[in-house]
Write an enzyme that holds these catalytic residues in place. Structure first.
Site, PDB file in Angstrom:
ATOM      1  N   ASN A  25       3.795 -10.060   5.871  1.00  0.00           N
ATOM      2  CA  ASN A  25       4.105  -9.630   7.080  1.00  0.00           C
ATOM      3  C   ASN A  25       5.330 -10.733   7.584  1.00  0.00           C
ATOM      4  O   ASN A  25       5.499 -11.541   7.115  1.00  0.00           O
ATOM      5  CB  ASN A  25       3.395  -9.825   8.153  1.00  0.00           C
ATOM      6  CG  ASN A  25       2.635  -8.348   8.394  1.00  0.00           C
ATOM      7  OD1 ASN A  25       2.679  -7.253   7.728  1.00  0.00           O
ATOM      8  ND2 ASN A  25       1.501  -8.242   9.038  1.00  0.00           N
TER       9      ASN A  25
ATOM     10  N   HIS B   9       1.967   1.301   8.529  1.00  0.00           N
ATOM     11  CA  HIS B   9       3.124   0.785   7.744  1.00  0.00           C
ATOM     12  C   HIS B   9       3.593   2.089   7.039  1.00  0.00           C
ATOM     13  O   HIS B   9       4.352   2.046   5.950  1.00  0.00           O
ATOM     14  CB  HIS B   9       2.869  -0.103   6.626  1.00  0.00           C
ATOM     15  CG  HIS B   9       2.415  -1.605   7.104  1.00  0.00           C
ATOM     16  ND1 HIS B   9       3.354  -2.560   7.185  1.00  0.00           N
ATOM     17  CD2 HIS B   9       1.379  -2.005   7.366  1.00  0.00           C
ATOM     18  CE1 HIS B   9       2.619  -3.751   7.628  1.00  0.00           C
ATOM     19  NE2 HIS B   9       1.439  -3.287   7.778  1.00  0.00           N
TER      20      HIS B   9
HETATM   21 FE1  HDE Z   1      -2.406  -4.043   5.565  1.00  0.00          FE
HETATM   22  N1  HDE Z   1      -2.846  -2.122   5.218  1.00  0.00           N
HETATM   23  N2  HDE Z   1      -4.254  -4.308   6.315  1.00  0.00           N
HETATM   24  N3  HDE Z   1      -1.874  -6.039   6.404  1.00  0.00           N
HETATM   25  N4  HDE Z   1      -0.570  -3.973   5.125  1.00  0.00           N
HETATM   26  C1  HDE Z   1      -1.912  -1.216   4.628  1.00  0.00           C
HETATM   27  O1  HDE Z   1      -2.274   0.029   2.822  1.00  0.00           O
HETATM   28  C2  HDE Z   1      -5.440  -3.400   6.033  1.00  0.00           C
HETATM   29  C3  HDE Z   1      -3.002  -6.736   7.050  1.00  0.00           C
HETATM   30  C4  HDE Z   1       0.385  -5.064   5.063  1.00  0.00           C
HETATM   31  O2  HDE Z   1       4.914  -1.281   2.163  1.00  0.00           O
HETATM   32  C5  HDE Z   1      -2.370   0.070   4.111  1.00  0.00           C
HETATM   33  O3  HDE Z   1      -1.058   1.106   1.205  1.00  0.00           O
HETATM   34  C6  HDE Z   1      -6.435  -3.905   6.406  1.00  0.00           C
HETATM   35  C7  HDE Z   1      -2.630  -8.109   7.279  1.00  0.00           C
HETATM   36  C8  HDE Z   1       1.775  -4.243   4.714  1.00  0.00           C
HETATM   37  O4  HDE Z   1       3.213   0.012   1.371  1.00  0.00           O
HETATM   38  C9  HDE Z   1      -4.011  -0.195   4.262  1.00  0.00           C
HETATM   39  C10 HDE Z   1      -6.280  -5.180   7.293  1.00  0.00           C
HETATM   40  C11 HDE Z   1      -1.339  -8.037   6.523  1.00  0.00           C
HETATM   41  C12 HDE Z   1       1.377  -3.024   4.215  1.00  0.00           C
HETATM   42  C13 HDE Z   1      -4.072  -1.594   4.892  1.00  0.00           C
HETATM   43  C14 HDE Z   1      -5.019  -5.292   6.958  1.00  0.00           C
HETATM   44  C15 HDE Z   1      -1.124  -6.629   6.154  1.00  0.00           C
HETATM   45  C16 HDE Z   1      -0.128  -2.767   4.766  1.00  0.00           C
HETATM   46  C17 HDE Z   1      -1.975   1.304   4.720  1.00  0.00           C
HETATM   47  C18 HDE Z   1      -7.285  -5.860   7.889  1.00  0.00           C
HETATM   48  C19 HDE Z   1      -0.126  -9.273   6.568  1.00  0.00           C
HETATM   49  C20 HDE Z   1       2.618  -1.993   3.846  1.00  0.00           C
HETATM   50  C21 HDE Z   1      -1.058   1.922   3.493  1.00  0.00           C
HETATM   51  C22 HDE Z   1      -8.183  -6.600   7.162  1.00  0.00           C
HETATM   52  C23 HDE Z   1      -0.585 -10.194   5.550  1.00  0.00           C
HETATM   53  C24 HDE Z   1       2.388  -2.060   2.166  1.00  0.00           C
HETATM   54  C25 HDE Z   1      -1.409   1.032   2.348  1.00  0.00           C
HETATM   55  C26 HDE Z   1       3.614  -0.922   1.674  1.00  0.00           C
HETATM   56  C27 HDE Z   1      -0.488  -1.549   4.495  1.00  0.00           C
HETATM   57  C28 HDE Z   1      -5.074  -2.112   5.500  1.00  0.00           C
HETATM   58  C29 HDE Z   1      -4.326  -6.259   7.610  1.00  0.00           C
HETATM   59  C30 HDE Z   1       0.251  -6.314   5.573  1.00  0.00           C
HETATM   60  C31 HDE Z   1      -4.739   0.694   5.202  1.00  0.00           C
HETATM   61  C32 HDE Z   1      -7.960  -3.268   6.272  1.00  0.00           C
HETATM   62  C33 HDE Z   1      -3.287  -9.266   7.951  1.00  0.00           C
HETATM   63  C34 HDE Z   1       3.027  -5.195   4.517  1.00  0.00           C
HETATM   64  O5  HDE Z   1      -4.837  -0.390   3.112  1.00  0.00           O
END
Ligand code: HDE
Length: 699
Positions: A157, A84
């Site tokens: 999402n 992201h």
């Molecule tokens: Fe994320 N995800 N994600 N994700 N995600 C990040 O956090 C992560 C997942 C989502 O505008 C990171 O600040 C793991 C699902 C959005 O700043 C990180 C897993 C969904 C955003 C991270 C998921 C999301 C992130 C990278 C699986 C939808 C952007 C930078 C367990 C429900 C937020 C940050 C923004 C961002 C980890 C899966 C949505 C690395 C470990 C499912 C919208 O922490």
């Protein structure tokens, strides 16, 4: 003396240019222009020249302004988000319209009329910060609610399901889809070997693959896409009673996507397509709006449902559990500073408020840890919550946490521990108002295991496909063909198609045909019998839920010298009346000379304003203008792209020659004449999907 004299001369020339001495008028914002200072507040005398020993001599180390300015610049960037990375934010508010009284104790959801400030960040997932907005990808839809009871981050999402069921697989998913580690490309796309290699060996990703190959992954605008919390969360009321909840964002402008070929071209014409759209609409006062809806259900329902509600690769069709609208989200303010706000905003899944709680979804559980961890490295330490965009609004932060990198507060007193007795007014816990978790009963063996109830990876994939209209199904098939055509390893291509056989052999056959793989695809072993009888869910279709409106859409008129200026003005005012944006595209940046001799200003020069940037187009040319533009590749591209992208095309009779050159065949979406209202009525219906089989192969 000599040096100062030279400076004065150079500065004078710049001043003269900016303020328009010598008869020229150049833009000057005016104002009082306070003195420029360094970081310590010292006023700077000269910001154009470094301090030198002699006129042509070496630069001196004592030039603290040069050092400070350069050093600050050298450290301007912070690590981009690992996923992201490319995002765009805005501010606004969330207002409760139908309070969840008795269901959640969170004021943000349960108090009638409660208005909560929000920061929202939309994003693509795979591409780096400098990639393109319209890549085929999931879009992040992250909302930070600054509630009066603390910050709540709903980090969702635009697709309601996910690739994986267990957080332990996230690293693998992301490594496979990001640029390949040896070569450092491709950027912002899933169409390459490593992603499909991983996906073909990960059956649980199948449902999400259907979504990501659908038009959901190429939205027309952030303003025209849905958002989802994805996981099942829990709401808790005053008595501690729990209700399961799934969160939905529904856009006021309806859903709309672009055509894949269009997306490819937009990426070149305007990589900032989505952010520009959001910025401009907010700046113009057309505030984007979404409804927040909830699907509420209890443990009894959860037990009877076909799938496990803790499995993030599954959804609950709205036809089974209707979405109850509880409030509205309005984005009414652009950021003042992209870095300070959009880049530094730190969304954390762990940010919840009393009345909102987690479940045992193993993906959600992993996320609770991951987001805080990533902010620590991205923002440099444990005080990232003190950055203005992350601070709570309207409730104090009082605890015994102290010090650390970039501590912004100077907490007073001797007491930085609890319990304590030495000082009055130290913060104390409050069991009544405080956050409490749902006391879920836990027992079981400690195991590395995937629940059997998570085992069916294909039934909802088929349900999704069957819920789409015919053009949308065709797009899914074409997207699989496009993506797999970019995969160099034949065995990987075949394995993906083999997986598709498990969803529906007919889908697999169509993809195989497009790849030239008919009869060559092996079976992919599965233990699951696909539930072919799941009811289609029309709510999963974009087209079935599109709104016939021009609100928030963009109409462009192609002009040249000799164009009927009155017609252009008529189009402009009618488009505005319908809530659409209007742009004049002309061969010259200055606009066009109308038939009556007046000059009409242009918004885009032809090469910089291709038709892919607009939703509907009008070709307003005189016969001479059409003859002239028939020799202009950009003009031919403009018209033939609009036709291939199924747009409604209006045209003057004089424009016919150009239409003919571009092989535009008459159909319901080609309106020759000057009946502006009839044209706009047709344009409001959106794309002419019946045209599609005429312009591209449907496999
Ligand atoms: Fe994320 N995800 N994600 N994700 N995600 C990040 O956090 C992560 C997942 C989502 O505008 C990171 O600040 C793991 C699902 C959005 O700043 C990180 C897993 C969904 C955003 C991270 C998921 C999301 C992130 C990278 C699986 C939808 C952007 C930078 C367990 C429900 C937020 C940050 C923004 C961002 C980890 C899966 C949505 C690395 C470990 C499912 C919208 O922490």
């Amino acid at each position: 003396m000599k040096q100062q004299k030279q400076e004065a001369t150079a500065q004078d020339a710049v001043q003269d240019f900016v303020i328009g001495h010598g008869g020229e008028t150049h833009q000057n914002a005016g104002g009082t222009h306070p003195a420029m200072t360094g970081q310590t507040g010292v006023v700077i005398a000269d910001d154009e020249n470094s301090l030198k020993a002699g006129e042509r001599g070496p630069v001196l180390l004592e030039d603290w302004n040069l050092l400070e300015k350069t050093q600050h610049f050298d450290h301007e960037r912070i690590p981009e988000r690992v996923v992201h990375a490319r995002g765009y934010g805005a501010r606004g508010y969330f207002e409760v319209t139908d309070p969840l009284k008795g269901i959640s104790r969170a004021a943000v959801l349960s108090e009638a009329g409660e208005k909560t400030p929000v920061f929202v960040r939309f994003s693509t997932v795979g591409g780096n910060m400098g990639s393109t907005d319209v890549a085929r990808d999931v879009r992040g839809f992250a909302v930070k609610f600054y509630t009066k009871e603390g910050n709540w981050d709903l980090v969702g999402n635009n697709i309601p399901v996910f690739f994986i069921q267990d957080a332990i697989k996230f690293t693998d998913l992301v490594h496979s889809v990001k640029q390949e580690p040896d070569r450092g490309f491709p950027q912002a796309q899933s169409a390459h070997d490593t992603f499909w290699d991983w996906a073909s060996l990960t059956p649980e990703s199948t449902h999400m693959l259907m979504w990501i190959m659908s038009d959901r992954a190429i939205p027309r605008s952030f303003r025209m896409m849905e958002g989802f919390g994805v996981h099942t969360y829990r709401l808790l009321n005053d008595e501690g009673k729990a209700t399961y909840v799934k969160f939905h964002w529904k856009p006021k402008l309806g859903l709309q996507s672009v055509i894949w070929d269009e997306a490819l071209k937009i990426s070149g014409a305007d990589p900032d397509f989505h952010r520009r759209d959001l910025w401009e609409s907010i700046a113009q006062g057309n505030f984007p709006e979404w409804e927040l809806g909830v699907q509420l259900f209890d443990e009894e329902f959860a037990k009877k449902f076909d799938f496990d509600v803790l499995d993030a690769t599954k959804l609950i069709p709205e036809e089974i559990v209707p979405v109850r609208v509880v409030g509205r989200l309005v984005l009414d303010r652009n950021v003042d500073n992209y870095f300070a706000e959009t880049e530094q905003v730190a969304f954390c899944v762990s940010n919840v408020v009393p009345g909102i709680d987690f479940t045992n979804d193993p993906l959600l559980q992993g996320r609770i840890v991951s987001y805080v961890d990533t902010q620590l490295s991205r923002l440099g330490g444990p005080n990232y919550q003190q950055i203005p965009v992350n601070r709570p609004i309207g409730c104090p932060v009082l605890n015994m946490q102290r010090d650390g990198h970039m501590q912004m507060g100077a907490q007073k007193g001797r007491v930085s521990y609890s319990p304590s007795s030495l000082e009055a007014d130290t913060p104390r816990t409050d069991p009544k108002r405080g956050f409490t978790s749902f006391p879920e009963k836990m027992e079981g063996d400690k195991l590395r295991i995937r629940a059997e109830s998570f085992g069916d990876h294909y039934s909802q994939a088929l349900q999704f496909f069957n819920s789409q209209t015919e053009p949308e199904q065709n797009h899914i098939v074409s997207a699989f063909i496009f993506e797999l055509s970019k995969v160099e390893t034949l065995a990987v291509r075949k394995r993906v198609v083999a997986q598709l056989k498990n969803v529906d052999p007919k889908i697999a056959e169509r993809v195989a045909k497009g790849l030239g793989l008919e009869g060559e695809v092996p079976e992919f072993p599965t233990k699951v019998t696909v539930k072919t009888g799941l009811q289609a869910s029309p709510k999963l279709s974009i087209l079935a839920n599109a709104k016939p409106t021009l609100k928030g859409r963009k109409i462009a008129v192609l002009t040249a010298d000799g164009t009927d200026g009155a017609l252009v003005e008529q189009l402009r005012s009618a488009a505005k009346r319908h809530g659409a944006d209007f742009a004049v595209v002309a061969p010259k940046a200055g606009g066009f000379k109308a038939a009556d001799g007046t000059t009409v200003p242009g918004d885009f020069q032809l090469a910089g304003g291709p038709s892919v940037l607009f939703d509907a187009v009008f070709v307003a040319l005189s016969a001479d203008g059409a003859a002239m533009l028939s020799k202009e590749a950009a003009a031919k591209g403009w018209v033939s792209d609009a036709y291939a992208h199924l747009k409604v095309i209006g045209a003057t009779a004089g424009a016919q020659k150009l239409l003919d050159k571009c092989c535009v065949e008459p159909d319901a979406g080609v309106l020759v004449g000057t009946d502006v209202e009839a044209y706009l009525k047709a344009a409001a219906k959106g794309r002419v999907f019946d045209r599609e089989p005429e312009v591209r192969t449907v496999y």
